[in-house]
Design a protein around this motif. Structure first.
Motif, PDB file in Angstrom:
ATOM      1  N   HIS A 103       7.713   2.010   8.706  1.00 30.85           N
ATOM      2  CA  HIS A 103       8.018   0.964   7.725  1.00 30.85           C
ATOM      3  C   HIS A 103       6.795   0.126   7.374  1.00 30.85           C
ATOM      4  N   HIS A 104       6.057  -0.322   8.378  1.00 32.65           N
ATOM      5  CA  HIS A 104       4.947  -1.238   8.136  1.00 32.65           C
ATOM      6  C   HIS A 104       3.777  -0.589   7.402  1.00 32.65           C
ATOM      7  N   SER A 105       3.668   0.719   7.467  1.00 33.06           N
ATOM      8  CA  SER A 105       2.556   1.374   6.781  1.00 33.06           C
ATOM      9  C   SER A 105       3.003   2.153   5.545  1.00 33.06           C
ATOM     10  N   ASN A 106       4.255   1.975   5.148  1.00 31.59           N
ATOM     11  CA  ASN A 106       4.769   2.678   3.975  1.00 31.59           C
ATOM     12  C   ASN A 106       5.617   1.762   3.094  1.00 31.59           C
ATOM     13  N   LEU A 107       6.885   1.597   3.428  1.00 32.98           N
ATOM     14  CA  LEU A 107       7.776   0.809   2.570  1.00 32.98           C
ATOM     15  C   LEU A 107       7.265  -0.605   2.355  1.00 32.98           C
ATOM     16  N   ARG A 108       6.855  -1.268   3.430  1.00 32.29           N
ATOM     17  CA  ARG A 108       6.457  -2.676   3.294  1.00 32.29           C
ATOM     18  C   ARG A 108       5.218  -2.852   2.425  1.00 32.29           C
ATOM     19  N   ILE A 109       4.219  -1.996   2.592  1.00 32.03           N
ATOM     20  CA  ILE A 109       2.999  -2.177   1.802  1.00 32.03           C
ATOM     21  C   ILE A 109       3.160  -1.637   0.383  1.00 32.03           C
ATOM     22  N   GLY A 110       4.334  -1.079   0.092  1.00 37.13           N
ATOM     23  CA  GLY A 110       4.659  -0.749  -1.288  1.00 37.13           C
ATOM     24  C   GLY A 110       5.509  -1.834  -1.922  1.00 37.13           C
ATOM     25  N   ALA A 111       6.616  -2.197  -1.250  1.00 34.07           N
ATOM     26  CA  ALA A 111       7.577  -3.145  -1.830  1.00 34.07           C
ATOM     27  C   ALA A 111       7.010  -4.552  -1.952  1.00 34.07           C
ATOM     28  N   ALA A 112       6.403  -5.062  -0.886  1.00 31.79           N
ATOM     29  CA  ALA A 112       5.953  -6.459  -0.885  1.00 31.79           C
ATOM     30  C   ALA A 112       4.924  -6.748  -1.973  1.00 31.79           C
ATOM     31  N   PRO A 113       3.819  -5.984  -2.078  1.00 35.13           N
ATOM     32  CA  PRO A 113       2.857  -6.283  -3.144  1.00 35.13           C
ATOM     33  C   PRO A 113       3.394  -5.988  -4.535  1.00 35.13           C
ATOM     34  N   LEU A 140       5.808   2.558  -3.110  1.00 36.69           N
ATOM     35  CA  LEU A 140       7.210   2.170  -2.980  1.00 36.69           C
ATOM     36  C   LEU A 140       8.123   3.348  -3.316  1.00 36.69           C
ATOM     37  N   SER A 141       7.844   4.024  -4.413  1.00 38.02           N
ATOM     38  CA  SER A 141       8.679   5.160  -4.826  1.00 38.02           C
ATOM     39  C   SER A 141       8.613   6.295  -3.812  1.00 38.02           C
ATOM     40  N   LYS A 142       7.415   6.556  -3.292  1.00 34.57           N
ATOM     41  CA  LYS A 142       7.273   7.591  -2.261  1.00 34.57           C
ATOM     42  C   LYS A 142       8.061   7.224  -1.011  1.00 34.57           C
TER      43      LYS A 142
END
Length: 238
Positions: A103-113, A140-142
């Motif tokens: 999560h911290h190296s994928n979804l979060r760094i896509g969704a948050a920014p 985020l999409s990935k």
């Protein structure tokens, strides 16, 4: 001495910790750290978390930061927490840990920014950045695609094929909830292709309600404000 939770309800990880405490009946004192006023940089808060981020907790003389570490600690330290949140089974725990690390190296760094540079930046006195938003949207999409095709495979309603939510479900769904702030067209474009993700979000919300909605009230209030501003801007152009 009651557990102290330092949080800002506009922070996705803060919301996950607050909801977890409420769902599991953990007595705590919520201490707001207003990120919009940069209170996380105050000397007082840095005594709690030198990294100057929320959430953080103080349990007696024990201090801890990083939301995933906090969720794991709370799951293990407080009696009465249902086993499905962080099961005693070592193999199941390891799988949940793998989701949290991902999560911290994928979804979060896509969704948050993406949400920040698309919607929130002007609220913090910073310009929107279409290039940064576009780059974040790709990740985020990935990430949503990976959740749809891999983490949600199986017969269960939750991550890893679970039939009840874990701390990983709560953490990731709170991240995705930030997309509520987007223009409806953008939100539908991003989440529309992922039916399993949309159903999983609803399942996790239902499993954690009424506390899930209560903790998200501030987010929903900002969503309503942004929708009104968009409507007024559109009307003025007509």
């Amino acid at each position: 001495m009651a557990l102290k939770v330092y949080a800002d309800r506009m922070s996705q990880p803060s919301r996950a910790v607050l909801i977890f405490c409420k769902v599991n009946g953990i007595a705590f004192e919520e201490l707001r750290v207003d990120l919009s006023k940069l209170q996380q940089l105050s000397p007082e808060f840095k005594e709690v978390n030198p990294m100057a981020k929320v959430p953080a907790i103080v349990d007696g003389r024990f201090k801890l930061f990083e939301s995933h570490a906090i969720l794991i600690y709370l799951s293990c330290a407080f009696p009465g927490v249902a086993d499905h949140w962080y099961p005693a089974d070592l193999f199941r725990r390891a799988k949940i840990n793998s989701v949290l690390d991902w999560h911290h190296s994928n979804l979060r760094i896509g969704a948050a920014p993406f949400v920040f540079y698309t919607v929130l930046a002007p609220l913090f006195g910073r310009p929107q950045n279409s290039q940064a938003a576009a780059e974040a949207e790709v990740l985020l999409s990935k990430s949503l695609s990976k959740i749809e095709s891999f983490w949600l495979k199986g017969n269960g309603k939750f991550l890893l094929g679970g039939f009840k939510p874990s701390i990983a479900d709560l953490s990731l769904v709170c991240e995705i909830m930030q997309l509520e702030l987007l223009d409806e067209k953008d939100r539908s474009r991003i989440l529309g292709p992922y039916q399993k993700v949309r159903e999983w979000v609803e399942n996790t919300k239902n499993a954690a309600n009424p506390h899930f909605d209560e903790v998200h009230k501030l987010l929903f209030k900002l969503k309503a404000t942004l929708q009104k501003q968009r409507s007024e801007k559109l009307t003025s152009k007509m």
